[in-house]
Design a protein around this motif. Structure first.
Motif, PDB file in Angstrom:
ATOM      1  N   ALA A   1       2.205   6.787  -6.739  1.00 41.68           N
ATOM      2  CA  ALA A   1       1.198   7.735  -7.214  1.00 41.68           C
ATOM      3  C   ALA A   1       1.700   9.464  -6.872  1.00 41.68           C
ATOM      4  O   ALA A   1       1.495  10.234  -7.818  1.00 41.68           O
ATOM      5  CB  ALA A   1      -0.330   7.642  -6.421  1.00 41.68           C
ATOM      6  N   ALA A   2       2.228   9.478  -5.854  1.00 42.27           N
ATOM      7  CA  ALA A   2       2.744  10.759  -5.454  1.00 42.27           C
ATOM      8  C   ALA A   2       3.881  11.299  -6.548  1.00 42.27           C
ATOM      9  O   ALA A   2       4.109  12.260  -7.028  1.00 42.27           O
ATOM     10  CB  ALA A   2       3.149  10.786  -3.963  1.00 42.27           C
TER      11      ALA A   2
ATOM     12  N   LYS B   1       1.217   4.208  -2.798  1.00 40.95           N
ATOM     13  CA  LYS B   1       1.070   5.642  -2.457  1.00 40.95           C
ATOM     14  C   LYS B   1       2.264   6.398  -2.992  1.00 40.95           C
ATOM     15  O   LYS B   1       2.169   7.349  -3.565  1.00 40.95           O
ATOM     16  CB  LYS B   1       0.924   5.960  -1.001  1.00 40.95           C
ATOM     17  CG  LYS B   1      -0.501   5.383  -0.599  1.00 40.95           C
ATOM     18  CD  LYS B   1      -0.527   5.633   1.084  1.00 40.95           C
ATOM     19  CE  LYS B   1      -1.729   5.278   1.661  1.00 40.95           C
ATOM     20  NZ  LYS B   1      -1.940   5.485   3.188  1.00 40.95           N
TER      21      LYS B   1
ATOM     22  N   VAL C   1       5.575   9.502   2.805  1.00 42.53           N
ATOM     23  CA  VAL C   1       4.440   8.306   2.732  1.00 42.53           C
ATOM     24  C   VAL C   1       5.204   7.402   3.822  1.00 42.53           C
ATOM     25  O   VAL C   1       4.581   6.547   4.369  1.00 42.53           O
ATOM     26  CB  VAL C   1       4.472   7.666   1.326  1.00 42.53           C
ATOM     27  CG1 VAL C   1       3.894   6.606   1.352  1.00 42.53           C
ATOM     28  CG2 VAL C   1       3.889   8.663   0.455  1.00 42.53           C
TER      29      VAL C   1
ATOM     30  N   ASN D   1       0.786  -1.341   0.094  1.00 40.75           N
ATOM     31  CA  ASN D   1       0.016   0.179  -0.020  1.00 40.75           C
ATOM     32  C   ASN D   1       0.960   1.127  -0.085  1.00 40.75           C
ATOM     33  O   ASN D   1       0.773   2.082  -0.759  1.00 40.75           O
ATOM     34  CB  ASN D   1      -0.943   0.105   1.365  1.00 40.75           C
ATOM     35  CG  ASN D   1      -1.830   1.034   0.976  1.00 40.75           C
ATOM     36  OD1 ASN D   1      -2.320   1.743   0.053  1.00 40.75           O
ATOM     37  ND2 ASN D   1      -2.245   1.627   2.237  1.00 40.75           N
ATOM     38  N   CYS D   2       1.894   1.399   0.753  1.00 40.64           N
ATOM     39  CA  CYS D   2       2.868   2.470   0.800  1.00 40.64           C
ATOM     40  C   CYS D   2       3.410   2.609  -0.535  1.00 40.64           C
ATOM     41  O   CYS D   2       3.777   3.736  -1.159  1.00 40.64           O
ATOM     42  CB  CYS D   2       3.682   2.376   1.897  1.00 40.64           C
ATOM     43  SG  CYS D   2       3.177   2.286   3.508  1.00 40.64           S
TER      44      CYS D   2
ATOM     45  N   CYS E   1       8.906  10.386  -0.869  1.00 38.49           N
ATOM     46  CA  CYS E   1       8.785   9.107  -0.273  1.00 38.49           C
ATOM     47  C   CYS E   1       8.966   9.070   1.092  1.00 38.49           C
ATOM     48  O   CYS E   1       8.396   8.286   1.913  1.00 38.49           O
ATOM     49  CB  CYS E   1       9.912   8.279  -1.003  1.00 38.49           C
ATOM     50  SG  CYS E   1       9.508   8.159  -2.797  1.00 38.49           S
TER      51      CYS E   1
END
Length: 72
Positions: A21-22, A18, A64, A14-15, A61
């Motif tokens: 996407a970022a 994220k 997140v 999941n990280c 990074c």
């Protein structure tokens, strides 16, 4: 320019999603992939600004996944 980096201490898929996407939202990034299973990140970005873009990638990074280290 496309470069691949090894990641250390990326804790979950999941990280990774994220982070990917970022990174894709950063100006100058053409494409990015973050693989939790392989613990690798690939960044395809504008050649002229690659170093500056990578500084932004590292900052994003860290937000997140604070423990994750990108081996530049």
């Amino acid at each position: 320019m496309k470069k691949r980096y090894k990641l250390t201490d990326l804790d979950c898929a999941n990280c990774a999603a994220k982070m990917e996407a970022a990174i894709k939202k950063i100006d100058g990034v053409n494409d990015a992939t973050v693989s939790f299973m392989a613990q690798k990140m690939t960044v395809d970005a504008d050649d002229a600004r690659f170093d500056d873009i990578m500084k932004e990638v590292v900052a994003v990074c860290k937000k997140v996944e604070p423990d994750c280290v990108i081996n530049l």
